[in-house]
Design a protein around this motif. Sequence first.
Motif, PDB file in Angstrom:
ATOM      1  N   ALA A   1       0.680  -1.266  -0.114  1.00 13.18           N
ATOM      2  CA  ALA A   1      -0.005  -0.051  -0.125  1.00 13.18           C
ATOM      3  C   ALA A   1       0.999   1.281   0.012  1.00 13.18           C
ATOM      4  N   ASP A   2       2.331   1.139   0.439  1.00  6.73           N
ATOM      5  CA  ASP A   2       2.967   2.271   0.476  1.00  6.73           C
ATOM      6  C   ASP A   2       3.451   2.419  -1.093  1.00  6.73           C
ATOM      7  N   THR A   3       2.846   3.061  -1.837  1.00  5.71           N
ATOM      8  CA  THR A   3       2.951   3.112  -3.305  1.00  5.71           C
ATOM      9  C   THR A   3       4.339   4.163  -3.504  1.00  5.71           C
ATOM     10  N   ASP A   4       4.635   5.148  -2.822  1.00  8.10           N
ATOM     11  CA  ASP A   4       5.749   6.161  -2.641  1.00  8.10           C
ATOM     12  C   ASP A   4       7.058   5.603  -2.148  1.00  8.10           C
ATOM     13  N   LYS A   5       6.881   4.658  -1.553  1.00  5.97           N
ATOM     14  CA  LYS A   5       8.127   3.851  -0.726  1.00  5.97           C
ATOM     15  C   LYS A   5       8.707   4.753   0.149  1.00  5.97           C
ATOM     16  N   SER A   6       7.934   5.201   1.159  1.00  5.00           N
ATOM     17  CA  SER A   6       8.118   6.389   1.927  1.00  5.00           C
ATOM     18  C   SER A   6       8.339   5.609   3.382  1.00  5.00           C
ATOM     19  N   ASP A   7       7.914   4.519   3.611  1.00  8.56           N
ATOM     20  CA  ASP A   7       7.730   3.598   4.725  1.00  8.56           C
ATOM     21  C   ASP A   7       6.815   4.225   5.640  1.00  8.56           C
ATOM     22  N   SER A   8       5.918   4.688   5.086  1.00  8.51           N
ATOM     23  CA  SER A   8       4.548   5.301   5.715  1.00  8.51           C
ATOM     24  C   SER A   8       3.151   5.184   4.873  1.00  8.51           C
ATOM     25  N   ILE A   9       2.153   4.836   5.224  1.00  7.53           N
ATOM     26  CA  ILE A   9       0.991   4.730   4.569  1.00  7.53           C
ATOM     27  C   ILE A   9       0.208   5.962   4.731  1.00  7.53           C
ATOM     28  N   SER A  10      -0.219   6.809   3.835  1.00  5.24           N
ATOM     29  CA  SER A  10      -1.049   7.790   3.931  1.00  5.24           C
ATOM     30  C   SER A  10      -2.529   7.472   3.928  1.00  5.24           C
ATOM     31  N   ALA A  11      -3.216   8.367   4.354  1.00  9.63           N
ATOM     32  CA  ALA A  11      -4.860   8.362   4.058  1.00  9.63           C
ATOM     33  C   ALA A  11      -5.225   8.011   2.710  1.00  9.63           C
ATOM     34  N   LEU A  12      -4.556   8.734   1.653  1.00 10.00           N
ATOM     35  CA  LEU A  12      -4.791   8.622   0.242  1.00 10.00           C
ATOM     36  C   LEU A  12      -4.472   6.937  -0.147  1.00 10.00           C
ATOM     37  N   GLU A  13      -3.234   6.891   0.104  1.00 10.71           N
ATOM     38  CA  GLU A  13      -2.518   5.362  -0.139  1.00 10.71           C
ATOM     39  C   GLU A  13      -3.379   4.390   0.459  1.00 10.71           C
ATOM     40  N   ALA A  14      -4.019   4.446   1.647  1.00 10.35           N
ATOM     41  CA  ALA A  14      -5.035   3.559   2.464  1.00 10.35           C
ATOM     42  C   ALA A  14      -6.179   3.344   1.460  1.00 10.35           C
TER      43      ALA A  14
END
Length: 310
Positions: free
Chosen positions: A181-194
Amino acid sequence: MKRALLVAWLCFAALEARARTYYVIVAGLGGEPDYEQRFTAAATDLDRVLRSAGPAVHVDTLKGAQATAVGFRETIDRVATEASPDDDFALILIGHGSFDGAEYKFNLVGPDLTAAEIAEMCNRIRAGRQLIVDTTSASGGALQAFERPGRAVIAATKSGTDKNATVFARYWVEALEDPTADTDKSDSISALEAFQYADRKTADFYTSQKRLATEHPEFEDTGKGDAVRALPQEGREGALMATMTVVRIGAAQAAMNDPAKRDLMAKKEELEQKIDGLKYQKAAMEPGEYKKELTAALVELAKVQEALDK
């Protein structure tokens, strides 16, 4: 030396205060044993995932007999007394909703709460950035009442007339545990990605079951206008959700649990949010100014990342 340590401690304390996120999860009335089990399990899993995010996270979960209008109000009132404008707040509703053509209600043990009543409670919370994820049936009927500048709203259904039980909650929780789900590979999942993950998985579910989809998730995060299902070519729809981190994973999660690196992680997240904001503002900026600000932010981000990697 003592003065330097005091200044460093005060800076760290200020950063800690600014970095808090308050989550309230409510699993409403199931009405039938299988729904009760499903809603309770989703809330329990979500509670576990969010609590793993680190010490700057506050999670309140209401389920079963606790999921009453009184318990809901008391929990929100407590958050309202604690949260500051620098904090984030997220409310996740799991269960059944109803819509009579004019008013949405979230089904609870005992009296239900309307979307207007829930919105009024959340409006008292001073957190500068807010997120409401309504995964219930008929949740599209609540979206307009929940809208407010500085608040992102996600609904599992397009309208209040979509009254079948939803599967969106299942995939929202799954999104927060799946590294893909972490499409930008930032080691975090944003509300938009979720949202994008859960939306895709929801559509895949109905396709695999060879059933007509009865839920079409949408979001709105500008505080005005119509909800959308995908990012538009122009406008700021999605900008707030893209910068709201729901969970951290991998190295980011480890860093947030490490007091020595927590302030660096907060700085990294702040810079990433600034970069995302610049991208959304690009069309309204002078090309030279945009390039200058973006380059400066990227250089600073690289320095912070280098410090985190040591």
